[in-house]
Design a protein around this motif. Structure first.
Motif, mmCIF file in Angstrom:
data_model
loop_
_atom_site.group_PDB
_atom_site.id
_atom_site.type_symbol
_atom_site.label_atom_id
_atom_site.label_comp_id
_atom_site.label_asym_id
_atom_site.label_seq_id
_atom_site.Cartn_x
_atom_site.Cartn_y
_atom_site.Cartn_z
ATOM 1 N N TYR A 117 12.371 0.314 -2.608
ATOM 2 C CA TYR A 117 12.351 1.676 -3.134
ATOM 3 C C TYR A 117 13.586 1.839 -4.014
ATOM 4 N N LEU A 118 13.427 2.334 -5.220
ATOM 5 C CA LEU A 118 14.563 2.480 -6.115
ATOM 6 C C LEU A 118 15.164 3.887 -6.036
ATOM 7 N N VAL A 119 16.481 3.933 -5.825
ATOM 8 C CA VAL A 119 17.207 5.198 -5.809
ATOM 9 C C VAL A 119 18.491 5.004 -6.624
ATOM 10 N N PRO A 120 19.164 6.104 -6.992
ATOM 11 C CA PRO A 120 20.432 5.942 -7.725
ATOM 12 C C PRO A 120 21.431 5.130 -6.905
ATOM 13 N N LYS A 177 0.828 -1.202 0.000
ATOM 14 C CA LYS A 177 0.000 0.000 0.000
ATOM 15 C C LYS A 177 0.870 1.263 0.000
ATOM 16 N N PHE A 178 1.899 1.250 0.837
ATOM 17 C CA PHE A 178 2.764 2.430 0.928
ATOM 18 C C PHE A 178 3.641 2.581 -0.315
ATOM 19 N N ILE A 228 2.471 4.422 -3.678
ATOM 20 C CA ILE A 228 2.559 5.874 -3.895
ATOM 21 C C ILE A 228 4.010 6.345 -4.024
ATOM 22 N N ALA A 229 4.949 5.412 -4.113
ATOM 23 C CA ALA A 229 6.362 5.800 -4.240
ATOM 24 C C ALA A 229 6.661 6.208 -5.678
ATOM 25 N N PRO A 230 7.564 7.177 -5.863
ATOM 26 C CA PRO A 230 7.932 7.553 -7.231
ATOM 27 C C PRO A 230 8.491 6.362 -8.022
ATOM 28 N N LYS A 231 9.361 5.567 -7.377
ATOM 29 C CA LYS A 231 9.906 4.382 -8.041
ATOM 30 C C LYS A 231 10.086 3.252 -7.029
#
Lengths: 95, 491
Positions: free
Chosen positions: A88-91, A75-76, A79-82
């Motif tokens: 959670y995807l980050v550089p 659910k959380f 709404i994540a950008p990626k």
């Protein structure tokens, strides 16, 4: 309260905000004006006065060390950008 | 169109004169026909669904006072499944995954949410001009003279004043309920710190933030506060005190009430006309048996400087969560992780928010903490102690809510410090955590509303509402309709 451009850049870096080179002097003078307002504090002798962190000196309540939240990862992450595969995807952080 | 109070709507519903669906559709229609930009989003299906549910509950015997009454919610409160922006581009597409306790408390009692009201970005502003979603018009202004509604709860104030909602929620960190209430001729109450849960209310300065009602009357404010307040285990500074009926002593006599007038609230910087309106208002209380005393809040001039360290410091910490990782806006292009944070925040925060975050980061930075944050917290204690001393001599402190009435849009937005001076009388109560409110005090010669500011001792909201209600029994300022309310004037 005079700030130099280097200090302004340093504050911006701490805040993870970029200041456009064309706006540095404008930002600097806005910050200086606020710090000038704040500088009135200096005139007061506060020796022996205990800092007040919360109204009525409220203290944070402790709760039992027990699981209260259900797992709502999907659910959380919806709404994540990626996000992908529960992550959670980050550089890339580490080479 | 005339003002309709929550009490009147409650009576209509109770007597079966109108249904919640009818009332809700009426207000949704008004919002649609309005041009105040008071709302950021309206979810008609959700509102009508809640109204239908309320009507069904009433048919089943539920008798809660505000069951089925629609109110507007400041867009700082998360409501599950709906857009919650806090007036910022960084949350433009944020759909809240949970509901704020204050809203949940209201929903549990059958209150219908009409929509989310416009506000200064992250509640930082006194004119609603820092909103990413555009400025809001004050219904007391005109086409020729566009006035600000105040801020940060400017959309809530405009909505109630323009008769687009019978009441609204607001939040107050340094005056964000009371100053717009004063500018828009409303009753606005900031309860004691901790009365209303901060859970799901997007944080600005956590040791100062407090939610409260914005209504036409004190009676309505009491009714709405009854549905908002209450202990919440999910907020670590929520007050664990017995539930209270804030309407309980509305009609108590004010005979012998001791009113303290701090000389510091009537000095330089106060508009002359404003001062005389407040004096006249105070005389009304004398004729009801109250006694006037001069009191002193000798450190009140330090409230603004202290606030502009504490609030930005807490904001810089709270707003560090907006990094483009878990929710909200993320920049399109970036080189690495820090660049992603920086570009995201640079592109999606407005100028005022950036200024305050930077001031906060500076005040908390190595080598400056003692000079700024620690010193500000020591002054906070001195300011709080002043109130303790003053309340030894009086039951309530009164003064003007703002130094001047609503100003023209664009007239102060270029000078942050002059904007900050709007909150010079309201900030001390936030620092001390005391309940405070603004009630309509009368009008200037040019027809602008003004606010009478009330501050009472800790937990004495019911007393404050009693004082406000009695004033509203002998004055009718609060029942005047704004010239640019919906269907009022040329609107």
């Amino acid at each position: 309260m005079a700030l130099d451009n280097e200090t302004v850049h340093n504050i911006a870096r701490l805040a993870r905000i970029e200041i456009d080179p064309s706006e540095v002097s404008q930002t600097r003078s806005a910050l200086e004006n606020i710090l000038e307002l704040v500088a009135q504090m200096e005139a007061v002798d506060t020796t022996g006065i205990e800092p007040m962190t919360h109204p009525f000196d409220a203290t944070m309540r402790l709760r039992a060390d027990a699981v209260t939240e259900a797992n709502q990862r999907d659910k959380f992450q919806a709404i994540a950008p990626k996000a992908e595969g529960g992550l959670y995807l980050v550089p890339k952080v580490i080479d | 169109m005339t003002i309709t109070t929550l009490a009147e709507l409650a009576a209509d519903l109770d007597q079966g004169k109108r249904s919640s669906v009818e009332i809700t559709k009426d207000y949704l229609g008004r919002i649609k026909a309005s041009h105040h930009n008071a709302f950021i989003s309206v979810n008609e299906d959700l509102a009508i669904g809640q109204a239908q549910a309320a009507d069904a509950q009433r048919a089943n015997g539920n008798k809660h006072t505000l069951l089925g009454i629609p109110v507007a919610q400041k867009d700082i409160f998360c409501i599950e499944g709906t857009q919650t922006t806090c007036g910022s581009k960084i949350l433009e597409n944020f759909i809240a995954p949970y509901t704020a306790t204050v809203v949940q408390n209201m929903q549990d009692r059958g209150v219908v949410s009409l929509g989310k009201t416009n506000m200064d970005e992250f509640a930082m502003g006194s004119s609603n001009e820092t909103s990413h979603f555009g400025s809001v018009s004050n219904p007391w202004g005109s086409e020729e003279t566009k006035l600000v509604p105040g801020g940060s709860s400017g959309g809530s104030a405009s909505a109630v004043s323009a008769l687009l909602a019978p009441a609204a929620t607001g939040t107050d960190t340094g005056g964000s309920i009371r100053q717009p209430a004063a500018f828009c001729n409303l009753t606005g109450i900031k309860p004691s710190y901790g009365r209303c849960s901060r859970y799901g209310m997007i944080a600005f300065a956590s040791s100062l933030d407090q939610a409260g009602p914005m209504t036409h009357t004190a009676e309505d404010a009491a009714l709405l506060l009854n549905t908002m307040a209450g202990f919440d285990a999910k907020d670590s500074t929520s007050l664990d005190v017995p539930a209270e009926d804030f309407s309980a002593c509305l009609n108590d006599s004010l005979d012998g009430l001791k009113i303290g007038l701090p000389k510091e609230f009537f000095g330089d910087g106060l508009d002359d006309e404003m001062a005389s309106i407040i004096e006249t208002a105070v005389k009304e209380f004398e004729s009801m048996g109250a006694v006037i005393k001069e009191v002193s809040l000798p450190n009140s001039h330090l409230a603004l400087p202290s606030y502009y360290v504490i609030a930005p410091a807490e904001a810089s910490s709270n707003l560090s969560r907006f990094d483009g990782v878990r929710y909200g806006y993320r920049a399109e292009e970036y080189n690495d992780l820090v660049d992603m944070y920086t570009k995201t925040r640079t592109e999606a925060f407005g100028d005022e928010v950036k200024r305050r975050i930077m001031i906060g980061a500076y005040a908390l930075s190595s080598g400056y903490y003692d000079a700024y944050y620690s010193q500000a917290q020591k002054l906070r204690r001195l300011i709080s102690n002043d109130f303790t001393d003053a309340f030894g001599e009086c039951d309530v402190i009164m003064g003007p809510t703002t130094p001047s009435p609503a100003f023209e849009a664009g007239s102060r937005s270029g000078d942050p410090v002059s904007m900050y001076l709007n909150d010079i009388y309201t900030i001390p109560a936030n620092l001390a955590g005391l309940p405070a409110g603004s009630i309509p005090a009368g009008f200037t010669k040019s027809g602008l509303p003004t606010g009478l500011h009330l501050i009472t001792p800790y937990l004495q909201e019911a007393k404050m509402l009693n004082i406000a209600h009695k004033f509203q029994q002998v004055t009718d300022w609060h029942m005047r309709t704004a010239p640019n309310a919906i269907s009022g004037g040329k609107a």
